[in-house]
Write an enzyme that holds these catalytic residues in place. Structure first.
Site, short mmCIF file in Angstrom:
data_model
loop_
_atom_site.label_atom_id
_atom_site.label_comp_id
_atom_site.label_asym_id
_atom_site.label_seq_id
_atom_site.Cartn_x
_atom_site.Cartn_y
_atom_site.Cartn_z
N HIS A 80 0.83 -1.21 0.00
CA HIS A 80 0.00 0.00 0.00
C HIS A 80 0.86 1.26 0.00
O HIS A 80 1.81 1.39 0.76
CB HIS A 80 -0.91 -0.02 1.23
N ALA A 120 -2.75 -5.93 6.89
CA ALA A 120 -1.41 -5.39 7.17
C ALA A 120 -1.23 -4.00 6.54
O ALA A 120 -1.49 -3.81 5.36
CB ALA A 120 -0.34 -6.34 6.65
N VAL A 122 1.35 -2.44 5.65
CA VAL A 122 2.35 -2.36 4.60
C VAL A 122 1.95 -3.15 3.36
O VAL A 122 2.61 -3.06 2.33
CB VAL A 122 3.71 -2.86 5.13
N GLU A 123 0.84 -3.89 3.43
CA GLU A 123 0.41 -4.70 2.29
C GLU A 123 -0.88 -4.13 1.68
O GLU A 123 -0.84 -3.22 0.87
CB GLU A 123 0.28 -6.16 2.71
N MET A 124 -2.03 -4.64 2.07
CA MET A 124 -3.28 -4.17 1.47
C MET A 124 -3.98 -3.10 2.31
O MET A 124 -4.85 -2.39 1.81
CB MET A 124 -4.20 -5.37 1.21
#
Length: 313
Positions: A80, A120, A122-124
């Site tokens: 993201h 998360a 840092v992810e989605m």
């Protein structure tokens, strides 16, 4: 070309061949999540669905790209808002055979793993309740969840989302690699160099950790690869003895899932073999042995799973 099909046929490497197991077509299926066509179809859609991410543009398939060995082939995942994660993206191929998920083993199974990347930051970076609300906006998802979970009045739930994703991932297996064909009796499926690599893989201790049909013991071993300060499983347990321990990665399809190590800083398979020899086995492999082991590892690339990129609503 003659193909040996008899289990008793021998090419002089039988003692080594007998130490390995071919990959089954399906991993173990948990009693709590029976594998059905409806769940797999729904999980396939959700795997490619970007609207369960905060930005609306990131899906599971963004980092686990089918065209790239179901990983992303970059050192560390980009999530993201362009954030870079700490670790290299593991492939989801054959992930149903693993006894724990993530590099640090913080989840025991695919059901537990499925929702982590959605939430998360840092992810989605998506609130799970909001993700479910987005799915509820589409009549097709109401239909597909109802087909997958016919006994439930309101089946669009977090548990069902996780179970559907896990079901789809359990079908992403790669049997019938050259090495599997060799284990099944086709003694010509491997070249002499690849067979030498098999011998070196066993004799030098690689098979101690990379064992079983998925070539992993699913245990955690201490390794500090160059350029990494990641403390690994210590983040999960807080135990000093778990510092720098990571789950043994599968070697299935390792020839197409580069770069390597938990930080993705190792670009080539040859370099990875040399590092593992030094760091884990205390051996300085000569170039010929590195080439032989690398050739053997390439024989673990199997047939890619048959699936369809879904048409999303």
């Amino acid at each position: 070309m003659a193909v040996a099909t008899s289990a008793s046929a021998d090419d002089g490497y039988g003692d080594y061949r007998d130490r390995f197991e071919p990959l089954p077509y399906l991993p173990p299926i948990p009693a709590s999540n029976s594998l059905t066509e409806e769940k797999v179809e729904l999980g396939n859609m959700l795997f490619f669905e970007p609207r369960i991410s905060s930005s609306g543009v990131i899906s599971c398939a963004t980092c686990h790209n089918p065209a790239l060995g179901w990983t992303d082939r970059i050192p560390r995942a980009t999530g993201h808002d362009g954030q870079i994660g700490e670790r290299n993206t593991p492939t989801v191929l054959n992930s149903g055979f693993l006894e724990s998920q993530f590099w640090d083993g913080r989840e025991p199974d695919l059901e537990g793993q499925a929702l982590g990347p959605i939430e998360a930051d840092v992810e989605m970076a998506m609130d799970l309740d909001q993700a479910l609300e987005r799915l509820r906006d589409f009549p097709l998802y109401h239909e597909k969840f109802a087909e997958a979970y016919p006994d439930q009045d309101d089946p669009i739930t977090a548990d069902n989302l996780a179970h559907a994703l896990a079901s789809f991932q359990r079908t992403l297996n790669t049997p019938n690699s050259p090495f599997d064909r060799y284990l099944h009796g086709d003694l010509d499926a491997l070249s002499e160099q690849e067979k030498r690599g098999m011998v070196a893989f066993v004799d030098n201790g690689c098979a101690a950790c990379h064992s079983g049909p998925a070539f992993t013991d699913s245990n955690f071993h201490r390794i500090q690869v160059p350029g990494s300060t990641d403390v690994g499983r210590y983040e999960v347990t807080g135990e000093e003895s778990d510092k720098y321990r990571f789950r043994t990665p599968t070697l299935r399809n390792v020839g197409v899932t580069y770069p390597y190590m938990n930080n993705g800083a190792t670009e080539t398979l040859e370099e990875a073999v040399a590092i593992m020899g030094t760091e884990m086995l205390g051996r300085e492999f000569e170039e010929e042995k590195i080439n032989d082991i690398t050739a053997f590892l390439h024989t673990l690339t199997g047939e890619m799973p048959d699936f369809e990129v879904p048409a999303l609503p």
